[in-house]
Design a protein around this motif. Structure first.
Motif, PDB file in Angstrom:
ATOM      1  N   GLY C 191       0.848  -1.198   0.000  1.00 37.36           N
ATOM      2  CA  GLY C 191       0.000   0.000   0.000  1.00 37.36           C
ATOM      3  C   GLY C 191       0.870   1.230   0.000  1.00 37.36           C
ATOM      4  N   GLU C 192       0.369   2.271  -0.667  1.00 37.38           N
ATOM      5  CA  GLU C 192       1.176   3.472  -0.844  1.00 37.38           C
ATOM      6  C   GLU C 192       0.354   4.689  -0.439  1.00 37.38           C
ATOM      7  OE1 GLU C 192       4.365   3.331  -2.113  1.00 37.38           O
ATOM      8  OE2 GLU C 192       4.098   1.156  -2.119  1.00 37.38           O
ATOM      9  N   PRO C 193       0.982   5.627   0.255  1.00 35.86           N
ATOM     10  CA  PRO C 193       0.322   6.909   0.420  1.00 35.86           C
ATOM     11  C   PRO C 193       0.368   7.654  -0.910  1.00 35.86           C
ATOM     12  CG  PRO C 193       2.559   7.045   1.235  1.00 35.86           C
ATOM     13  CD  PRO C 193       2.343   5.637   0.742  1.00 35.86           C
ATOM     14  N   PHE C 194      -0.518   8.505  -1.235  1.00 38.39           N
ATOM     15  CA  PHE C 194      -1.711   8.923  -0.557  1.00 38.39           C
ATOM     16  C   PHE C 194      -2.915   8.226  -1.201  1.00 38.39           C
ATOM     17  CE2 PHE C 194      -5.061  12.131   0.036  1.00 38.39           C
ATOM     18  CZ  PHE C 194      -4.940  12.404   1.381  1.00 38.39           C
ATOM     19  N   PHE C 195      -2.833   8.119  -2.538  1.00 34.52           N
ATOM     20  CA  PHE C 195      -3.971   7.558  -3.251  1.00 34.52           C
ATOM     21  C   PHE C 195      -3.836   6.062  -3.480  1.00 34.52           C
ATOM     22  CE2 PHE C 195      -3.941  12.078  -4.514  1.00 34.52           C
ATOM     23  CZ  PHE C 195      -5.185  12.417  -4.024  1.00 34.52           C
ATOM     24  N   GLY C 196      -2.719   5.500  -3.066  1.00 33.49           N
ATOM     25  CA  GLY C 196      -2.491   4.077  -3.279  1.00 33.49           C
ATOM     26  C   GLY C 196      -2.728   3.253  -2.031  1.00 33.49           C
ATOM     27  N   SER C 197      -3.597   3.729  -1.145  1.00 33.21           N
ATOM     28  CA  SER C 197      -3.873   2.963   0.066  1.00 33.21           C
ATOM     29  C   SER C 197      -4.456   1.603  -0.292  1.00 33.21           C
ATOM     30  CB  SER C 197      -4.854   3.718   0.962  1.00 33.21           C
ATOM     31  OG  SER C 197      -6.184   3.610   0.486  1.00 33.21           O
ATOM     32  N   GLU C 199      -6.921   0.194   1.040  1.00 31.84           N
ATOM     33  CA  GLU C 199      -8.381   0.321   0.960  1.00 31.84           C
ATOM     34  C   GLU C 199      -8.796   0.921  -0.382  1.00 31.84           C
ATOM     35  OE1 GLU C 199      -6.669   1.673   3.608  1.00 31.84           O
ATOM     36  OE2 GLU C 199      -7.776   1.385   5.494  1.00 31.84           O
ATOM     37  N   SER C 200      -8.043   1.911  -0.862  1.00 31.56           N
ATOM     38  CA  SER C 200      -8.353   2.525  -2.159  1.00 31.56           C
ATOM     39  C   SER C 200      -8.246   1.500  -3.275  1.00 31.56           C
ATOM     40  CB  SER C 200      -7.382   3.679  -2.453  1.00 31.56           C
ATOM     41  OG  SER C 200      -7.626   4.769  -1.601  1.00 31.56           O
TER      42      SER C 200
ATOM     43  N   MET D   1       2.381   6.499  -5.009  1.00 36.62           N
ATOM     44  CA  MET D   1       1.154   6.725  -5.763  1.00 36.62           C
ATOM     45  C   MET D   1       0.403   7.924  -5.191  1.00 36.62           C
ATOM     46  SD  MET D   1       1.316   4.238  -8.049  1.00 36.62           S
ATOM     47  CE  MET D   1       3.066   4.698  -8.036  1.00 36.62           C
ATOM     48  N   ASN D   2       1.066   9.059  -5.281  1.00 36.37           N
ATOM     49  CA  ASN D   2       0.475  10.277  -4.750  1.00 36.37           C
ATOM     50  C   ASN D   2      -0.218  11.079  -5.847  1.00 36.37           C
ATOM     51  OD1 ASN D   2       1.282  10.556  -1.740  1.00 36.37           O
ATOM     52  ND2 ASN D   2       3.053   9.672  -2.778  1.00 36.37           N
ATOM     53  N   THR D   3      -0.564  10.386  -6.923  1.00 34.66           N
ATOM     54  CA  THR D   3      -1.319  11.029  -7.990  1.00 34.66           C
ATOM     55  C   THR D   3      -2.652  10.312  -8.153  1.00 34.66           C
ATOM     56  OG1 THR D   3      -0.335   9.606  -9.656  1.00 34.66           O
ATOM     57  CG2 THR D   3       0.765  11.681  -9.238  1.00 34.66           C
ATOM     58  N   LYS D 111       8.321   0.270   6.305  1.00 31.34           N
ATOM     59  CA  LYS D 111       8.243   0.425   4.846  1.00 31.34           C
ATOM     60  C   LYS D 111       9.377   1.295   4.317  1.00 31.34           C
ATOM     61  CE  LYS D 111       5.031   1.740   1.138  1.00 31.34           C
ATOM     62  NZ  LYS D 111       4.974   0.468   0.436  1.00 31.34           N
ATOM     63  N   HIS D 123       4.029  12.506   6.203  1.00 33.17           N
ATOM     64  CA  HIS D 123       3.170  12.491   5.017  1.00 33.17           C
ATOM     65  C   HIS D 123       1.850  11.761   5.296  1.00 33.17           C
ATOM     66  CE1 HIS D 123       2.299  12.841   0.805  1.00 33.17           C
ATOM     67  NE2 HIS D 123       2.287  11.560   0.603  1.00 33.17           N
ATOM     68  N   SER D 203     -14.780   5.776  -4.272  1.00 34.28           N
ATOM     69  CA  SER D 203     -14.244   5.051  -3.119  1.00 34.28           C
ATOM     70  C   SER D 203     -12.728   5.093  -3.109  1.00 34.28           C
ATOM     71  CB  SER D 203     -14.738   3.598  -3.102  1.00 34.28           C
ATOM     72  OG  SER D 203     -14.194   2.875  -4.179  1.00 34.28           O
ATOM     73  N   SER D 204     -12.138   5.018  -4.276  1.00 28.16           N
ATOM     74  CA  SER D 204     -10.681   5.063  -4.353  1.00 28.16           C
ATOM     75  C   SER D 204     -10.161   6.396  -3.812  1.00 28.16           C
ATOM     76  CB  SER D 204     -10.265   4.862  -5.808  1.00 28.16           C
ATOM     77  OG  SER D 204      -8.899   4.990  -5.965  1.00 28.16           O
ATOM     78  N   PHE D 207     -11.039   6.652   0.217  1.00 30.52           N
ATOM     79  CA  PHE D 207     -10.212   5.866   1.138  1.00 30.52           C
ATOM     80  C   PHE D 207      -8.792   6.424   1.259  1.00 30.52           C
ATOM     81  CE2 PHE D 207     -13.304   2.242   0.833  1.00 30.52           C
ATOM     82  CZ  PHE D 207     -13.525   2.116   2.190  1.00 30.52           C
ATOM     83  N   SER D 208      -8.476   7.434   0.469  1.00 29.94           N
ATOM     84  CA  SER D 208      -7.216   8.142   0.683  1.00 29.94           C
ATOM     85  C   SER D 208      -7.290   9.034   1.922  1.00 29.94           C
ATOM     86  CB  SER D 208      -6.898   9.026  -0.526  1.00 29.94           C
ATOM     87  OG  SER D 208      -6.981   8.286  -1.700  1.00 29.94           O
TER      88      SER D 208
END
Lengths: 329, 329, 329, 329
Positions: C191-197, C199-200, D1-3, D111, D123, D203-204, D207-208
Motif C-alpha cells: 500500500g502506498e500513500p496517498f492515493f495508493g492505500s 483500501e483505495s 502513488m500520490n497522484t 516500509k 506524510h 471510493s478510491s 479511502f485516501s
C-alpha cells in the motif's frame, strides 16, 4: 499531460513569468542522500549567462518543499520550487495578436481559447525545464553508479561552436545544434516490451524539451544505409559486451549493458531580432514582426543538462519497473 | 508495459509461435462503423510475400471478439485476435544458447531468467505488430477525415528500391531503409504540454516498432544546421497555414493545422544468412553463428502500414484528450 | 477504463452474448507455474448451477492465448479467452426500449447513443467477471503464500442461506447478501500513500464487480460508534501483531502484517420474475415490465471467488509497486 | 502513488511539519474563474478551532503558484502551496520507537527503513488533506452546476453531536462518526465500465482520506437484507428519474441522473490522552504509551469538506473522460 512515469512519476508546473516553477517527484525510494548542493552543478550548466544565451538572469535556487528529512529522501513526494524574479512581462503583450513563427503562440491561443498565460511564453517557455533538471538530479542520484554525460557536438553546422556563435551574432540570427548524450554503467535488462522500450521512454521524455525535432540512437539514421552484417553488434563475452555499438546499447527496446548513446537535433531559437513577415490576427493580414525581449541565440548550448535529466528520469522509471517484476530465478 | 494511451488505450499480446496475437482497444467512442473488411488493406500491405520479405505465410485474418455490434463500435473494449498457423519452432532452439547479434535474444534471456518464449523471437517478434496495425485501422476510422500515408523513401541507401533488394539478395545480406509518414487534414490543437507533445506521443509509439533507431519531424536533423530565419515557418492566414513546413506541423508540441511529417530510420534485419562471430553462452566463447529460419531481407518494406498505425494510435489518444478538456469559450 | 493496475495491469473485454470474454494480464513476473488446471477451482466456484443461480450453463474453459511457455509465465502479457456458447439473444430485445430498473440498460443506452450491445446486458453483464476470476488466479499464484478466502455471511438478512433462498424462490423475488473476504500471510508494507492505500486499491477493484454497493474494512461501520481506546489495536510484538484487528490489517493505508479483513454488501439481482412498473421509452409512459431470460436469484452466492480475485489483483499490483521502490537499507 | 486521475490529474505532496503542503492539478480546462477567495469557505470548514478539534492553529492560506492568469485557469497545471507555520516537532520524537496504535507509525518505519519524516505523522498526517480540499474547490467550479454537500450524521453513535463531544472530552477519549455526502444536478452517463465505475472512482479517492474505514452508496449495506422488488428503483420519466434512490444515483457504475448519495465511517482519532499498552521497538516489550501533542478528539467533524473534495475530484475526472469519448449521434 504534465506528468511522466509509472513509478518514478514527475509532475511539472509553472509559467515563465508566474509565481514559480517547480516539479513534484513521486515514487523515489527512501534513504537517498539529497541536499540543496546536489542541484548546483546541473542548474548552473543550464543557466544563462554564457555567450549566446539570454540576458535574463535568475538565481534558480531550488527550495525543497517536501520529501527530504535529515538530508535523505523519505519515500514521500519530493516537491521542488523555483521562484521567478527577473520577469519583464510588458515585452510580450503584442505577441498575443501577432504570434511569433516557430513558437507555440498561435496554437496555444487557439487551444486554450486565449486564456493561456502568454507572457514569456507562459507554460511553453524553456524556463519550465528548470523543474526537469531538478528532477533529473534526483533520478541521477537514484541511478548511481550510472553516469550521464551530454555534450553539444555542433552548432549552426560547425564543430567550432564559439565561431558559430560569433557568426550568428553578427547576422542577428539564431542557430540550431546537435547534442549527444552518453550513459555509462548500464545494467542489462532495463526497458519493457512493447511500449516501454528504452527508446520509447527516452524519446518521449526528450521530445518534451522545447526545440527538439529529431532523435537517433546508436548509429541512428546511418542504419538505413547499412547492411545487417555491418550494423549487427557481435557479442564478445558473457556480460554482453559488443564489439561495436551501433545499437546504442539497446536491443529489442532493452538495455544490453553497453553504453546508451543517442543524439538530438535542436532547432534554432525561433525568437530572432530580424523582422519576420507573419500573420497578425488582429489586423487580419501578414505584417512584419519585430521581436523584442530577451532570448537565447543558440538554445542548444543550454540543452545538455536538460537532456541528461530527461534521460535520467526515463531510466529511473524503467529501473524501478524492472525491479518491480524481478524474481530471483 | 504492453499498454499505450490514456483514453484511447491499447493492450497488446502474443508471441510469434504461440496460440495467437492480438490487441484490446479500450476507449474507442461508440457508433463507428467497423467491419472485418476494414482491416484487409492495411493487413495486406503489412503482409509478407513481396520480394525481400519472409517466406512465412500467414492468413492474418482478424477475429473481432468484442466491442462491435451490428457493424458499429459499442463503446466497450474491442478485442481482436489473429491465430498463428504457419509456425516452425524447431528452427529457433539453438538461438537460446547462441543469441543472435542485433536481436533481443540475449537481453530477453537475462531479463526473464530464461523463461521467455524464444521461439520465433517470441514476444519480441515483428509479428506482434499485426495487433498494432489492427488497432491503427480503428484509430484511423475514428480520426477521419485525417489521412495517413507512409512510404519507403530509400533502402540500403538507394531510392531505387528494387535494385537495392537485388543487390542485397546477391550479397545474402539484409538492408535498412527510411520511411516517411505524412498526415493530412489535421485540426489545430492536438498535443498537450509538457510531456504530451505530439512528438512525444508519436515517437513513443513509433519506437515500439522493432528495428526503428531514429525519428525526425519536419526538417528534422537539418534544423541543426539552419538559422532561425530559415527554419521559422511564417504564418500566412488566420487558419495558421505556414509558408514552409519545417516544423512538420507541430509547434510547442501541438499541431498547428499543417501536415504532420516525420521520417524514421529502420535498421537492416539482424537475421542474415551469412555467418556471424558472436558469443555462445553454453560454450562460453565466441563462435560462428549461422541463422536458419525465415526472415525479411528488408524489414523496412513492411513498415509503412505499421508506422501509420503507430501514429494513428498516438493521435487518436491525443484527439480524445484534447476533446476532454475542450470548452466552448 | 477497462484497465486496472500500474505494474500488474489487466485489461478486460467481452460481452455476455458476443464471441468471447477475456482478459490480458500484463506485468506478471516470469517463471511462475501456470496450467489450465490452476483455473478450474475458482471458475467452478463462480459457476452457475447451484440452487439460486441462473440456469444458463457455460463450459467456461479458459484458453491461454499467450504469455505462458512450457508451463511457466514468460514475462510477456498473458491473454486468456473464454468462448460464449449458451446465448439466447432473443430474450433481451424488448429491454432496449423498456429498460429494467436496477440495471444499466437505461444509462448505457443514453451514454452510448444506443450503440451498446444490450443483449444479455452486454459489457455490463456479470459474465464479464469470468476474466476477473482468471486474472485473480494468476495474481494469487504470484502472491503465494498469501491466502484468500471469501465466504457469504448472510443472504436476505439470514445466516441460514439455504432457507433464505427457498423463501425467495417462493416469493419469486431475488435477495442480496454480505460477503466477507479474509486474506492471510500478509507482509508489512503493501500500500502506498496517498492515493495508493490498500483500501483505495481494493475498493476500486471491488466496486467494479456488478451489484456491490458497500465495503468496510476491519470493524468497518462499527468504528463510527467506538471510542479511540476501544478501536485502537495495540501492538504486541516486533512483527507488529496486534491484540485486536479492528483496522482489518491496514494502518495509514498500509498493511501491518495482520490479516486483511473486509466485507461487501451485494444487492439483490435486479432481474426478478415479478412485474415492475417502470418507464417505457418507446411508449413514453410507465408500464409493467415482465422480465424473461435466465437470472440468478441471489448473485451474492457466486461472488466469493470474484471478490477474492478483485482483492488479489489489487494486492498483486501493490506488491509489485512496493518491490519497485524497495531498497535494502 | 500520490497522484490520482486520468485527465483531471492531481499530485499531492507535503508533510505535517515540513516546509509546505500542496497539490498540482493538471488537466483542468482553461477559462474557469478562480481566485484566492474561492478557497476560503471550504478551507475554513476543514479548519480546526471548533470544539472537539486540535488546538494547532494554521492560517491555511493558499498560494496559487501557477495555472491561473488574469483570474482564470490557463489550461496549464495549477499548483497550490500552503506553508506550515505552527509546528512543534519535539512532541513526536518518542513515537519513532514507541509507535502509536491505530497510526501509520509502525508500518511507515518498516516500509521506509526509518527514513520517513515521522514528525507530526509526516506524510501520513491528516494535514495533507489541505491539498485535497484545494483541488476539490477547483473540481467543484469545473463541475458547476453540480452541487456537493456533506454532513456529519452521527458521532460516537449519537445524533446529538455536541453532547457526544462533551462525553468524549470527559472520558479523555476520542470518537468516530458517520458522514454523508449528497451530490445534486448530476448528468446521466458519468462513470465507465469496467474499472471506472463511479463507485470505484469515488471510493478510491475517499479511502485516501485518513481514518475512513467504510463506504456505502445509496441504501448501502441495507441492500443485503432487501429483495429485488424492494431495492429496484423504478424509472418514472424519460430523464431517468426514479421513484426511490436505493442505487444512490448509480446503475452499472454509471450515473443515472438522480442524486449521488453515499456515507462513510470515520474511525475515532487514534491519538488519545489515555495511556495505551503497546509495543516499544527500542525496549523490545509492551509498555504504556502516553501521547502528548495536539490532536482532534473527533476527526469526523473536519471530514465533510474533505469528503466533498474527494468526490468532486473523482467526478471531475470521470466528467472529462465522458466528454472525451462523446460523439453526437
Amino acid at each position: 499531460m504534465n506528468t511522466f512515469g509509472n513509478i518514478f512519476k514527475i509532475s511539472i508546473f509553472g509559467e515563465s513569468h508566474g509565481n514559480g516553477i517547480g516539479i513534484v517527484v513521486d515514487g523515489c525510494p527512501a534513504g537517498i542522500n539529497i541536499s540543496a548542493n546536489d542541484f548546483t552543478e546541473d542548474l548552473a550548466r543550464r543557466k544563462a549567462g554564457k555567450k549566446g544565451t539570454t540576458p535574463r538572469k535568475e538565481d534558480d535556487l531550488p527550495e525543497l518543499l517536501s520529501g527530504v528529512f535529515n538530508g535523505k529522501t523519505t519515500g514521500a513526494p519530493i516537491a521542488i520550487l523555483f521562484r521567478n524574479n527577473n520577469t519583464k512581462s510588458k515585452d510580450y503583450s503584442q505577441l498575443f495578436d501577432h504570434p511569433r513563427p516557430g513558437h507555440a503562440d498561435f496554437v496555444a491561443r487557439l487551444k486554450y481559447g486565449g486564456y493561456n498565460d502568454f507572457t514569456g511564453g507562459g507554460h511553453f517557455s524553456g524556463r519550465i525545464t528548470l523543474g526537469l533538471v531538478a528532477a533529473g538530479v534526483i533520478a541521477k542520484k537514484m541511478l548511481a553508479p550510472m553516469k550521464f554525460e551530454a555534450n553539444i557536438l555542433e552548432a549552426g553546422g560547425m564543430t567550432d561552436i564559439d565561431k558559430a556563435i560569433e557568426i550568428a551574432q553578427e547576422k542577428k540570427d539564431s542557430i540550431g545544434g546537435i547534442v549527444e548524450c552518453k550513459i555509462t554503467n548500464i545494467p542489462v535488462g532495463l526497458g519493457e516490451p512493447f511500449f516501454g522500450s528504452v527508446e520509447s521512454a527516452i524519446s518521449s521524455a526528450v521530445f518534451s524539451i522545447p526545440a527538439v525535432k529529431g532523435i537517433e540512437f546508436g548509429a541512428g539514421f546511418k542504419v538505413a544505409k547499412m547492411s545487417g552484417t555491418e550494423n549487427n553488434d557481435n557479442i564478445i563475452d558473457s556480460k554482453g559486451t559488443t564489439e561495436t555499438n551501433n545499437a546504442g546499447g539497446i536491443n529489442g527496446g532493452i538495455t544490453n549493458g553497453n553504453d546508451i548513446v543517442f543524439r538530438i537535433a535542436v532547432k534554432p531559437t525561433p525568437s530572432v531580432s530580424l523582422p519576420q513577415e507573419t500573420f497578425n490576427i488582429k489586423d487580419g493580414k501578414v505584417e512584419p514582426l519585430e521581436i523584442v525581449g530577451r532570448h537565447d541565440l543558440c538554445i542548444a548550448l543550454r540543452v545538455p543538462p536538460v537532456l541528461e535529466a530527461a534521460a535520467a528520469i526515463a531510466l529511473a522509471d524503467l529501473s524501478l519497473i524492472a525491479q518491480s517484476v524481478k524474481r530471483v530465478f
